[in-house]
Design a protein around this motif. Structure first.
Motif, mmCIF file in Angstrom:
data_model
loop_
_atom_site.group_PDB
_atom_site.id
_atom_site.type_symbol
_atom_site.label_atom_id
_atom_site.label_comp_id
_atom_site.label_asym_id
_atom_site.label_seq_id
_atom_site.Cartn_x
_atom_site.Cartn_y
_atom_site.Cartn_z
ATOM 1 N N ALA A 63 0.892 -1.216 -0.014
ATOM 2 C CA ALA A 63 -0.016 -0.027 0.003
ATOM 3 C C ALA A 63 0.927 1.266 -0.079
ATOM 4 C CB ALA A 63 -0.988 -0.060 1.250
ATOM 5 N N ILE A 64 1.869 1.361 0.987
ATOM 6 C CA ILE A 64 2.682 2.476 0.911
ATOM 7 C C ILE A 64 3.324 2.709 -0.725
ATOM 8 C CG2 ILE A 64 4.828 1.624 1.914
ATOM 9 C CD1 ILE A 64 4.794 4.390 3.779
ATOM 10 N N GLU A 66 2.654 1.862 -3.453
ATOM 11 C CA GLU A 66 1.582 2.378 -4.136
ATOM 12 C C GLU A 66 1.410 3.725 -4.210
ATOM 13 O OE1 GLU A 66 -1.879 -0.188 -4.031
ATOM 14 O OE2 GLU A 66 -1.007 -1.753 -5.149
ATOM 15 N N ASP A 67 1.159 4.337 -2.803
ATOM 16 C CA ASP A 67 1.179 5.646 -2.601
ATOM 17 C C ASP A 67 2.234 6.643 -2.888
ATOM 18 O OD1 ASP A 67 -1.633 5.035 -1.483
ATOM 19 O OD2 ASP A 67 -0.917 5.075 0.593
ATOM 20 N N PHE A 68 3.275 5.963 -2.436
ATOM 21 C CA PHE A 68 4.717 6.769 -3.049
ATOM 22 C C PHE A 68 4.611 6.750 -4.382
ATOM 23 C CE2 PHE A 68 9.394 6.244 -3.613
ATOM 24 C CZ PHE A 68 9.620 7.449 -2.896
ATOM 25 N N GLU A 69 4.411 5.737 -5.056
ATOM 26 C CA GLU A 69 4.488 5.917 -6.549
ATOM 27 C C GLU A 69 3.706 6.836 -7.160
ATOM 28 O OE1 GLU A 69 5.030 2.997 -10.501
ATOM 29 O OE2 GLU A 69 3.586 2.398 -8.914
ATOM 30 N N GLN A 87 3.163 -6.146 8.728
ATOM 31 C CA GLN A 87 3.511 -7.749 8.415
ATOM 32 C C GLN A 87 2.528 -8.007 7.247
ATOM 33 O OE1 GLN A 87 2.596 -9.580 12.281
ATOM 34 N NE2 GLN A 87 4.280 -10.751 11.814
ATOM 35 N N GLU A 88 2.521 -7.253 6.320
ATOM 36 C CA GLU A 88 1.811 -7.500 4.774
ATOM 37 C C GLU A 88 2.821 -7.303 3.787
ATOM 38 O OE1 GLU A 88 -1.855 -5.631 4.984
ATOM 39 O OE2 GLU A 88 -2.435 -6.350 6.968
ATOM 40 N N GLY A 89 3.654 -8.026 3.570
ATOM 41 C CA GLY A 89 4.827 -7.564 2.681
ATOM 42 C C GLY A 89 4.332 -7.692 1.118
ATOM 43 N N GLY A 90 3.631 -8.635 0.933
ATOM 44 C CA GLY A 90 2.801 -9.086 -0.392
ATOM 45 C C GLY A 90 3.961 -9.694 -1.206
ATOM 46 N N ASP A 91 3.598 -9.614 -2.382
ATOM 47 C CA ASP A 91 4.612 -10.188 -3.438
ATOM 48 C C ASP A 91 5.732 -9.126 -4.020
ATOM 49 O OD1 ASP A 91 5.687 -11.896 -5.449
ATOM 50 O OD2 ASP A 91 4.174 -11.334 -6.852
#
Length: 221
Positions: A63-64, A66-69, A87-91
């Motif tokens: 999420a962060i 995506e927001d940063f981009e 704790q949600e690093g994702g892919d």
């Protein structure tokens, strides 16, 4: 010898003058009404040798980033690294993202941050921007607020000695005034953010040659 202007940290698209290496900025204001966006925009780097390390305490790494981009950040490999306290690093690449079990684990956050900071420099990015988005979970989850103060002091001290740029976001409405004042003492300058009728504005205290009155912020580029 005077500091070369191109060694300073510039803020493209923002009504701010460049700041000297080693500067730490506290961004204050409603997180959902301007402060978070402004903090991320301050962390965007147009320099080829500019890297960013994000400590995300209130959202996942996915999420962060995506927001940063969305705020203009460049997500090139090894250029942007994240310590994810949700704790949600994702892919995402394991070498660019690490997770910490809780925002209360300041020791774990510090260890992971140090690793990413050193790796960013080792990858050739010699001007590194550090962002803590946001400080509120650290303060809320901690059993003793003084440990958070020591953590902030350690991080800002490292940024100062390394010639980096630090940007930390805090919503003053979520904390007692004494807490906000105690946090502010670790920073060189304070950037207040607000959204007036949907239009983002900022003002600066503590730094020379910066807008001290409420100044409109241009749209994201």
């Amino acid at each position: 010898m005077a500091q070369r202007r191109d060694d300073r940290y510039a803020f493209d698209g923002l009504p701010l003058n460049p700041v000297e290496p080693g500067t730490n900025l506290l961004v204050t204001g409603p997180v959902l009404n301007g402060a978070r966006e402004l903090g991320l925009r301050l962390l965007c780097s147009a320099e080829a040798d500019g890297g960013t390390v994000l400590i995300s305490t209130d959202s996942s790494a996915t999420a962060i980033l995506e927001d940063f981009e969305g705020c203009g950040g460049v997500l090139a490999r090894e250029r942007v690294r994240v310590v994810d306290c949700a704790q949600e690093g994702g892919d995402l690449p394991e070498d660019s993202v690490s997770t910490v079990s809780t925002p209360a684990d300041l020791t774990g956050i510090g260890i992971e941050y140090s690793g990413h900071y050193e790796s960013t420099y080792a990858s050739g990015y010699t001007r590194v921007r550090t962002g803590i988005i946001t400080l509120t979970p650290l303060l809320i989850y901690s059993d003793d607020v003084r440990t958070v103060y020591r953590f902030i002091n350690t991080v800002t001290g490292r940024i100062g000695s390394a010639g980096g740029l630090g940007v930390c976001v805090l919503d003053p409405n979520a904390h007692e005034e004494q807490v906000v004042e105690s946090v502010a003492q670790f920073f060189d300058g304070r950037v207040d953010a607000r959204a007036d009728a949907g239009n983002l504005e900022l003002r600066v205290t503590g730094l020379r040659d910066q807008p001290t009155e409420w100044t409109p912020v241009g749209a994201r580029t």
